[in-house]
Each structure stands twice: as C-alpha cells, then as structure tokens.
Design an enzyme around this catalytic site. Sequence first.
Site, short mmCIF file in Angstrom:
data_model
loop_
_atom_site.label_atom_id
_atom_site.label_comp_id
_atom_site.label_asym_id
_atom_site.label_seq_id
_atom_site.Cartn_x
_atom_site.Cartn_y
_atom_site.Cartn_z
CG HIS A 83 38.19 52.12 52.34
ND1 HIS A 83 38.24 53.37 52.90
CD2 HIS A 83 36.91 51.71 52.41
CE1 HIS A 83 37.03 53.71 53.29
NE2 HIS A 83 36.20 52.73 53.01
CG ASP A 87 31.70 59.12 51.56
OD1 ASP A 87 30.65 58.46 51.72
OD2 ASP A 87 32.80 58.59 51.36
N GLY A 99 30.31 53.50 52.19
CA GLY A 99 30.47 52.29 51.39
C GLY A 99 30.04 51.06 52.15
CB SER A 100 28.53 47.90 51.14
OG SER A 100 27.30 48.56 50.97
N GLY A 101 30.59 46.84 53.07
CA GLY A 101 31.75 46.03 53.45
C GLY A 101 32.25 46.35 54.84
CG HIS A 102 33.13 49.83 55.99
ND1 HIS A 102 34.46 49.52 56.04
CD2 HIS A 102 32.98 50.70 54.95
CE1 HIS A 102 35.10 50.20 55.08
NE2 HIS A 102 34.23 50.90 54.40
#
Lengths: 334, 334
Positions: free
Chosen positions: B219, B110, B54-57
């Site tokens: 998350h 995933d 995921g993005s945001g990391h």
Amino acid sequence: MNRIINNPDLVVEDAVRGYLKAHKDLVAPTDNPRVIRHHLAPQKGKVGVVTGGGSGHEPAFLGYVGDGMIDAVAIGEIFSSPSAKAFHDAFVAADGGRGVACLYGNYAGDNMNVKLAVKQAAAHGLTIKTVVANDDVPSAPKSEPQKRRGVAGEILMWKVGGARAAEGAELDEVIASAQKAIDSTRSIGVGLSACTIPAYGKPNFSIEDGMMEVGIGHHGEPGVKVMETRPAREMADLMLDHVLPDLPFESGDDLAVLVSGLGATPVMELYILYDRLSEVFAERGMKVRHPFIGNYFTSLEMMGVTLTIMRLDSELDRLVGAPARSVGLTKVAL
Amino acid sequence: MNRIINNPDLVVEDAVRGYLKAHKDLVAPTDNPRVIRHHLAPQKGKVGVVTGGGSGHEPAFLGYVGDGMIDAVAIGEIFSSPSAKAFHDAFVAADGGRGVACLYGNYAGDNMNVKLAVKQAAAHGLTIKTVVANDDVPSAPKSEPQKRRGVAGEILMWKVGGARAAEGAELDEVIASAQKAIDSTRSIGVGLSACTIPAYGKPNFSIEDGMMEVGIGHHGEPGVKVMETRPAREMADLMLDHVLPDLPFESGDDLAVLVSGLGATPVMELYILYDRLSEVFAERGMKVRHPFIGNYFTSLEMMGVTLTIMRLDSELDRLVGAPARSVGLTKVAL
C-alpha cells in the site's frame, strides 16, 4: 521511466533467458535464440502449430506455447516482426512430419517474413500453411479485411488451432478451424496512456490525460477517434457499437469473450468493464460461454483495454473449451 | 489518471459484480455483497479455508477462490481491511461442519476484524482457527516477527492450506501446514512508481523517476531505503541479500519462488529479474521446484516487483504442487 532491465538493447535476450529457466516443464530452447519450442516438440504424427510476433506483448506470444496450444514461437524485437529465419526455424522445431500451421497476425513485417520462411521451408520439403489474423475492426473498413490488423483475437485462433492439432487433425483441418476461428472473431482496443520502448527511452506516441484513443493498435497505431474518457459503462457500449454490427453478432449467438488489459490497467477495472459488457450481451440475447478476463495480450505498460468477441459454433465451442496448459492460458477439463 | 471506472466510490461493487458474472464456474455470490464463495461451498466434511483483504491487489484476494484453494473470501475497500461482518460471513459461507482455517495477512485492521469475527462465529458454534502471514522481511527486524506484514507469501500459504484441506485433513492439520508454509517463506518488494486510489484521485505517496524504494509495502508503506534505480541484476542481488539470510535459506534447499509484478511493470521485466535470481539460486546450490512469475499480487498500477521465496520440505513440495484451479493460480496435475 523506471524499469527492471539491464541493457536496454538486450531486453528480449534477457527476458527469453529468464523465461526458459522459469518454465522448463513447458518450453525448451532451440539452436536459434529467437525460437522457443514446446518441451516435447516436434511431436511425431501431430500437426505443428507455430506463431510469432514482436516482444513487449507478454504473455503473447511466447506464453502461449504449451499443451493444446502452440508448438514453437518466433520471437521478434520489441514491437517488431521476428525474422524470416526465426519463423523458418520455428517451423522446423514444430514439424512432426504432418506439416505446420502458422497462425499469426496481419502486419507488413510478419507477412513478408512468414512468406519468405514458408518458401524456404518448402524448399526443404516442409509443408507449411498459414492463417493471418485480422480481427481488429477499427483498423480498416469491413470491405478491406486484408488491411485489418491481428490483435488479441489471435489468442482464440491459437487456442482453436492448437486444440484441433491436439485432437490429431490433419493440417488442412487445423487450418480450416483456425481460419473459421478468426473469421468469427472481432476486436477493438481503447488506449488510455502510451508506453515506452526501453531502447527509445520515451513514448513514441502520446495520449493526453483525460483523453482516450478508440481503436488504438497494440503498438500505438492511431485509432479512429480521440475523445474524452467516459465512464466504464459508456466505454463498454462504445466498444460494442463498433464490434457487434461488424460480424454481425446476433441474438442467440454463443460467444467467447476476451477482455485484455494493455499492461498497466488494474485488473479490477477489466471486471468493471466486463460487468457492463455482460449486461449488454444478456440484453441482446447472447450467451457468453467462455469469458477470459486478464492481461492476455499487453503492450508494455500501456493503459487501456482490448475487447475480443468470437461467435461459437459447436466446433469452436469444443475447441475453445478443450484442455490446455500454457503460461498465458490454462483450461482445465471439468 | 485515466481509468476504466464508473463512480470512483463504487469501484469495488462494480468490479465484484463483474467478477461474479465472469467466473460462474468457480464462484458464487452470498447474501453479503462483500463475500464471495466457491461455487460448491460450503462443502460438507471439508475444512473450510477463508481469506480476506483490501481490494486493488487483484487477482488477490478474490482470485484465489477455487478448487484446492480458498472457499470464501471477505472483500474490503481499496487497500482497506474487510469488515468483521464480512470475515464472519465468509466463515459461515465456508464452514462444512469441520471448522474453518482463516489464512490472512498481518495488518492492524485485518487483525482486529478477524478477531471480532472469530469471537462472533464461536458464539454461533463455529470453530475458526487462524494463521497470520508475516513474510515481508523489510517491515520489521527478525526479532519482531509479529510486526512484519503479510505480502505475496500469502498466496503460497493459501495454496498449501487449500491443498491440505482438499486432501481431507483436519482443521488442526490445515492450520499446521499453513503455519509451516508462512514460517518457511520470506518476501521483499521494490517500488518503482506510486499508484492512485480512484476515490482520492492522486497518489498518496510518491517515488521519483530514477529512484526505487526497497522494501516498499503493498500500500506504499515506506521501505527501508530509497535509492537510485540500478540494473535488474543488481536489483535481484539486493532483494536476495535481504531475503536469503533471514530464514536463512541454505545450500541444498528446495524452493518455491514467486515473482509478482505490482501492476504496471511489463511482464517481460519480471523474467529479466528472474534470469538473475535463477542464476544466484543455482550458484548457491538451491533448486527452484515451483517458479511462479506473473502478476499474482498487485497494487493497482504501481510499478515494481515483489520476490517471495519458500523453503520446501516434502510436505510443502507436495502441497504447492497439488492440482488447483482459480483465476489467480492454476496447477495442472502432470
């Protein structure tokens, strides 16, 4: 404010101790606990490069001690100038017999302490010359460059000065290149939230939710305008409108561009901003040869971003692109 | 929440576009806008290394595409798995004819999408093998490793797998080294504040001021305990109490240690934590050969920190220390 600290009055001591333990391949302690040197400094026959500044801006300032960068750094309290003694001891730690270039930012405390330290060092037979970064456009009109603050443009100044010294240049040549670097560089910051110095326990300035402060300084110094936040594309345009006409940057220019988060802004947002910046550079016929995007010069957990642009000539291009290794910035020869 | 974004539903698109513009010397686009490849990938004769998440990391995951690291990355929405199609297309982008190692983290989405993608790729004649990171100690008991999440240990797994592939190893050798890497690695996170996904506009979990969540996921997944914040030294001890007995790590061990901020925690606080961690390692007869301190794997503007420890044998030591160049991690040969 939830923090990872022990005693709020000793955050700098604790952080510096951890830093020295983590990066033994790059740095070493000195007799002065507020001075860190390159692990090989002083390097005989090389011009020494020194900087210094307040803590809370990590990786600045100590994170730029490294190969092809800074030889010794003077470390201040959070958001406060290092002492004259610390600057002096950093000069000694960096002096390899060919003099020391002190490349620092334009703040009243730093100016005073560097001046004292240079005088004291001269009395001991050291040759110190200085360059004062003043890249922050909103902090004063173009007609009063001596009133402008130094901000993230300092990083590019250190990169250039450090690379020139690593090439084996004389002190006057290092100073000339670093001066050209900062003279060719302009910056602006936009603040989206405040930050809290641990020893105070609450922010010493404020930015309302939904508002942004254009031209804010690295310590919350007031900007030129407080306005409603706007889409990233418009923020980018606004920042460029202040910075580009000031030098001025022109069609055909080759650039180094540094976009730094102020601490808490997610890294993906720096790229969202860069997407628009890059578009404008292309539209205006400017070419970005060295982009730096990340948290290079922060203000604790402030939200916001700074934009720094340097116009490159062939010398600056070579020096910005030269190999370097430090915690804050590493360039690999390709 | 003051953000530097355009459309909150398009933050990933906008950030990826900016990323591609900023790092042309490292990465290149593919036909799938959610897949980025190494600028030279696929490299004929080299085992391909792929990850995704995921993005945001950021800088995870896309920031680890680079020399001696990842060849192609599948990019998801914020905090969401990439699609099976994205993983598949990343395999194709990375395949140089000797197979692809897919090194990713243990999350339901995933797992499902990688499985589908591997099946689809096999139907097209590609050989894909996988390693699933499960380094997060607090997410399940040691007896149920298949329930443990992958967190910042993934970075060391990528480093090892990427370096092994760069040495010219066969697919099975790359997989074996990456598997050994994650089997030798344990992590724990402590959350000090929540974060906000732009498209939601408010945090989807909360941490009260003065409290910390021990064992929190990347998350905001619940940890094992919510407790009052304590001094950094005690935080460090608490984290080590969870992590060290689990492998277990023992006197005489050589370690790689990665301390990552979760986004908004000031970098100086990571060093304050490391100061104590380092003290304990020394007391217990363990030697840190590769320390990594910084924002390596974040969760937007969450405050907090993750600690990752890897036990090194001579192979892991060599591979963690091998030269690499990427936005997230660069190692220079010394």
